[in-house]
Design a protein around this motif. Structure first.
Motif, PDB file in Angstrom:
ATOM      1  N   ASN A  28      18.005  58.666  29.261  1.00  0.00           N
ATOM      2  CA  ASN A  28      17.282  58.027  28.150  1.00  0.00           C
ATOM      3  C   ASN A  28      16.911  59.005  27.034  1.00  0.00           C
ATOM      4  O   ASN A  28      16.247  58.619  26.076  1.00  0.00           O
ATOM      5  CB  ASN A  28      16.007  57.368  28.685  1.00  0.00           C
ATOM      6  N   THR A  57      30.001  54.345  25.720  1.00  0.00           N
ATOM      7  CA  THR A  57      28.786  53.581  26.026  1.00  0.00           C
ATOM      8  C   THR A  57      28.781  53.113  27.479  1.00  0.00           C
ATOM      9  O   THR A  57      27.721  53.001  28.099  1.00  0.00           O
ATOM     10  CB  THR A  57      28.663  52.373  25.093  1.00  0.00           C
ATOM     11  N   PHE A  63      23.530  50.824  31.471  1.00  0.00           N
ATOM     12  CA  PHE A  63      23.414  50.969  30.016  1.00  0.00           C
ATOM     13  C   PHE A  63      23.709  49.588  29.456  1.00  0.00           C
ATOM     14  O   PHE A  63      24.860  49.201  29.270  1.00  0.00           O
ATOM     15  CB  PHE A  63      24.400  52.007  29.470  1.00  0.00           C
ATOM     16  N   ASN A  64      22.640  48.830  29.230  1.00  0.00           N
ATOM     17  CA  ASN A  64      22.804  47.415  28.886  1.00  0.00           C
ATOM     18  C   ASN A  64      22.679  47.167  27.389  1.00  0.00           C
ATOM     19  O   ASN A  64      22.622  48.102  26.588  1.00  0.00           O
ATOM     20  CB  ASN A  64      21.802  46.566  29.680  1.00  0.00           C
ATOM     21  N   ASN A  66      20.207  46.155  25.625  1.00  0.00           N
ATOM     22  CA  ASN A  66      18.993  46.721  25.025  1.00  0.00           C
ATOM     23  C   ASN A  66      19.165  48.204  24.715  1.00  0.00           C
ATOM     24  O   ASN A  66      18.708  48.691  23.673  1.00  0.00           O
ATOM     25  CB  ASN A  66      17.791  46.513  25.961  1.00  0.00           C
ATOM     26  N   ASP A  67      19.824  48.921  25.609  1.00  0.00           N
ATOM     27  CA  ASP A  67      20.106  50.334  25.360  1.00  0.00           C
ATOM     28  C   ASP A  67      21.043  50.495  24.178  1.00  0.00           C
ATOM     29  O   ASP A  67      20.861  51.398  23.346  1.00  0.00           O
ATOM     30  CB  ASP A  67      20.729  50.972  26.607  1.00  0.00           C
ATOM     31  N   LYS A  70      19.143  50.015  20.916  1.00  0.00           N
ATOM     32  CA  LYS A  70      18.357  51.195  20.542  1.00  0.00           C
ATOM     33  C   LYS A  70      19.256  52.256  19.902  1.00  0.00           C
ATOM     34  O   LYS A  70      18.877  52.907  18.921  1.00  0.00           O
ATOM     35  CB  LYS A  70      17.646  51.763  21.769  1.00  0.00           C
ATOM     36  N   GLY A 255      26.579  56.411  27.676  1.00  0.00           N
ATOM     37  CA  GLY A 255      26.364  55.810  28.984  1.00  0.00           C
ATOM     38  C   GLY A 255      26.782  56.714  30.123  1.00  0.00           C
ATOM     39  O   GLY A 255      26.966  57.919  29.961  1.00  0.00           O
TER      40      GLY A 255
END
Length: 278
Positions: A28, A57, A63-64, A66-67, A70, A255
């Motif tokens: 993160n 990615t 690593f969805n 939402n990630d 961002k 990712g």
């Protein structure tokens, strides 16, 4: 005996904390790397051109969307002129659990702003299990130009953006790529795998952008976690002393694959600033 037990306990504690860090913290820690690239082939009226590269990615449960959102917000904060994606969008399409909402991916990627265009190439994970077809659809719906042994010429900047097909599972054609290089233009080549540059260094390549390596992803002593065609050039900027003074940048990705951890390889975006000059 007590000292031995304490020593073992400390080692176990260190290993446990390192595991937690690699699993929950470092994946993160999104970083942004900046590099200046000089070229005397850029048009005289050009000041600076900002290219943002992201890669790998490997969208999954680790690593969805939402990630991804961002990361895209961070991309837009940099206000790049050009955005390039160097492959491996979804980790394993066959096992991807959110196929019914695949549109969420392109809706997020479509919000990336780049006035001079968004460009992408295939990675090895973008083939197989139906991924090839859906990858093309996603990137086109995201506003990306998917380059498969193809090029785009930005006349106002005298820049060629050349996209190679994946060197492992794609139809990479060396002679086709060589034929697209223009001696009098600034040639930027996108390739998922970095090590193939060794077969092209005698030609007119100014900037070569790759991913694939994950920077090792989990870097442990005496353990080689680098994939095929990313064992020599693993991360960051490489400059070659060939006649073209070629630069290679290997982005270590966003990712994870195989295991949902990163250690000494935090996810990154790369900002490359092209500057007119020698």
């Amino acid at each position: 005996m007590k000292k031995v037990i304490n020593f073992i306990f400390i080692i176990i504690l260190i290993v446990f904390l390192a595991f937690i860090y690699a699993w929950l913290v470092e994946p993160n820690l999104l970083t942004v790397r900046y590099e200046n690239i000089n070229s005397n082939l850029l048009n005289e009226n050009m000041d600076k051109l900002k290219i943002l590269q992201f890669s790998d990615t490997h969208i999954s449960s680790h690593f969805n969307e939402n990630d991804l959102k961002k990361a895209v917000e961070r991309i837009n904060e940099e206000a790049p002129h050009i955005v390039v994606f160097t492959g491996d969008l979804i980790d394993e399409y066959n096992n991807y659990e959110n196929k019914d909402n695949i549109n969420k991916i392109w809706e997020i990627l479509n919000t990336i702003k780049a006035p001079l265009g968004k460009y992408a190439v295939y990675g090895n994970h973008d083939y197989g299990g139906g991924a090839e077809r859906i990858y093309e659809q996603i990137m086109e719906n995201s506003g990306f130009i998917l380059l498969k042994n193809e090029k785009v010429y930005l006349r106002n900047y005298n820049i060629n953006i050349i996209g190679m097909d994946d060197s492992i599972f794609g139809d990479y054609n060396r002679e086709t790529i060589i034929g697209m290089l223009d001696e009098d233009s600034c040639n930027i080549v996108l390739s998922h795998e970095p090590d193939v540059i060794d077969f092209l260094l005698e030609y007119d390549i100014d900037l070569f952008l790759s991913g694939h390596s994950h920077g090792g992803q989990v870097n442990l002593p005496f353990a080689d976690s680098l994939p095929l065609l990313a064992k020599k050039y693993t991360r960051g900027l490489y400059s070659f002393n060939n006649y073209r003074q070629t630069n290679l940048y290997v982005n270590i990705g966003l990712g994870t694959s195989q295991i949902p951890m990163r250690f000494m390889a935090p996810p990154e975006l790369t900002v490359l600033i092209l500057i007119k000059g020698e």
